[in-house]
Design an enzyme around this catalytic site. Sequence first.
Site, short mmCIF file in Angstrom:
data_model
loop_
_atom_site.label_atom_id
_atom_site.label_comp_id
_atom_site.label_asym_id
_atom_site.label_seq_id
_atom_site.Cartn_x
_atom_site.Cartn_y
_atom_site.Cartn_z
N HIS A 151 23.75 97.44 37.33
CA HIS A 151 24.15 96.91 36.04
C HIS A 151 23.69 97.27 34.63
O HIS A 151 24.39 97.39 33.88
CB HIS A 151 23.53 95.12 36.40
CG HIS A 151 23.68 94.30 35.34
ND1 HIS A 151 24.72 93.20 35.55
CD2 HIS A 151 23.23 94.00 34.19
CE1 HIS A 151 24.66 92.38 34.51
NE2 HIS A 151 23.96 92.64 33.65
N GLU A 152 22.54 97.59 34.73
CA GLU A 152 21.72 97.99 33.39
C GLU A 152 22.38 99.41 32.80
O GLU A 152 22.68 99.52 31.85
CB GLU A 152 20.15 98.03 33.58
CG GLU A 152 19.68 96.69 33.68
CD GLU A 152 20.20 95.37 32.87
OE1 GLU A 152 20.59 95.74 31.78
OE2 GLU A 152 20.06 94.52 33.20
N HIS B 196 25.63 98.73 31.16
CA HIS B 196 25.22 98.31 29.64
C HIS B 196 25.20 99.42 28.85
O HIS B 196 25.64 99.86 27.65
CB HIS B 196 23.96 97.35 29.30
CG HIS B 196 24.65 96.13 29.81
ND1 HIS B 196 25.39 95.14 29.29
CD2 HIS B 196 23.83 95.16 30.64
CE1 HIS B 196 25.15 94.04 29.70
NE2 HIS B 196 24.22 94.03 30.77
N GLU C 22 28.95 92.62 28.81
CA GLU C 22 28.51 91.77 30.22
C GLU C 22 29.67 92.53 31.33
O GLU C 22 29.54 92.58 32.40
CB GLU C 22 28.45 90.54 30.34
CG GLU C 22 27.62 89.89 31.62
CD GLU C 22 26.23 90.23 31.78
OE1 GLU C 22 25.73 90.98 30.96
OE2 GLU C 22 25.67 90.03 33.04
ZN ZN Z 1 23.82 92.03 31.59
#
Ligand code: ZN
Length: 500
Positions: free
Chosen positions: A264-265, A268, A294
Amino acid sequence: MESVTALPPADPELRELLGTLSDLGSAAAVLGWDRETMMPPQGAEYRGEVMATLEQLAHRTLADPRVAQLTQRLAAAAQPGSVDAAIARVVARDHERAVCIPVELTAEIERASAAAIPAWAAAREASDFAAFQPHLERQVELRRDLAACFPDVAHPYDALLQPYEPGATTAGIRDVFATLRAGLVPLVEEIAQRPAPEPLPSGLPEAGQRTLALEAARALGFDERSWRLDDSTHPFSQSAGPRDQRVTARWDESDLSGLFAVMHEVGHSLYEEGVDPPLARTTLGSGVSMGIHESQSRLWENQVGRSRAFWSFWLPRAQELLPPLRGLDLDDVLRRINVVRPSLIRVEADEVTYALHVILRFELEVALIDGTLAVADLPAAWGELMVELLGVAVPDDRNGCLQDVHWAFGEFGYFPTYAIGNIVSAQLWRALRSAVPGVQESIAAGDCAPVRDWLREHVHRFGRRLDPPELLQQATGAALDPAPLLEDLRLKYAELYDLA
Ligand code: ZN
């Protein structure tokens, strides 16, 4: 769109000013990252002062009347569609927002948050909403004052959305969320009628999880020369510069949440790293909105990370590193990493129920801001909506309206971007699959470059040059639309759960 050659903007005075603003942002990013990963606890108070000073300097620089003059001059000279035209438009908008909000209100908001955050933490610990209520009332009042600085918006909440999701409106989000809700509620009910899969076996050694996550992160684009992975209480990512990405995670030996947090990170950070280099130090060199941001993290975490293609490559390696997984086959693992069940806590929710938690917060905060819901009635309203949306009874405030820190910070307008991210991730994933037909086979062979390259070309490189609606239209040919997400979830879970 022309390719970027010389360093923008053409005006040297504006270039220097925007460079200063960007540098102040990078300095704050490093200090913020350090606070969550390295700083000894007693450094917090002084660090707070330092970060407030940086923020005041940035605000003063942005609100300087010269910014209005320089951006007008740049806009008049710039070619339509050029980088300079985008800089003139976006910086003028940032400037107007900075000057519309009185300095005293900004200071009052900071004071209110400083008092509300520890009060929230104590109230949550004691599960006592009444102790937090006066702070929340003050935060709502201040956000209504802030919205009143922008009298031209159709709904006061629209003004609060802009810093998180430029171009979004309350009415537009309400429509999209109505469709999303109508699709998700019956799907969650159908899945809940099927037997729940077993959870993953526990005792998954932390060291093995770290190795697995780092190897997977490298396949996504993590490169030790310009990235770091550290531990923090809550996973986050921070960009300190185009070649300086900081990702954090936490580890739990009873599941693979650490791996999914890293994916997830990294999603980003790939966005931040993928912005066209000449946009660095123009204030346009970062992600355009929380929702688009997101979408990047969710795409890597869910569409890639929880897919059959990804695990058909990574399961053998996971089994080498994590002995309790050795008895499981691919289908078994896929079911166990895709458990869907209504629950109380948003941050622990699965990819199907997650958006319902967000819709609940959106409806409540819009009602708080437009005055149709009194703060005192929040716990009851929360409980009713939890039953309506997820069929779950809320036992206490700690597991209800006190679970998130956002409102203590006064962050109204932030929550909807989480669900917008889910929606956009599915729209991009669909566009990507049709543009790159062999992408699933590449992922199944351990090669994620085709995914990263497509996202860089169609999303990352623009930074803040295009507003979210324009970016989405250009990348997918459509406006914000929950249909691809609803269709993909139904297909995926019909197979996993044997639904009709
Ligand atoms: Zn996030």
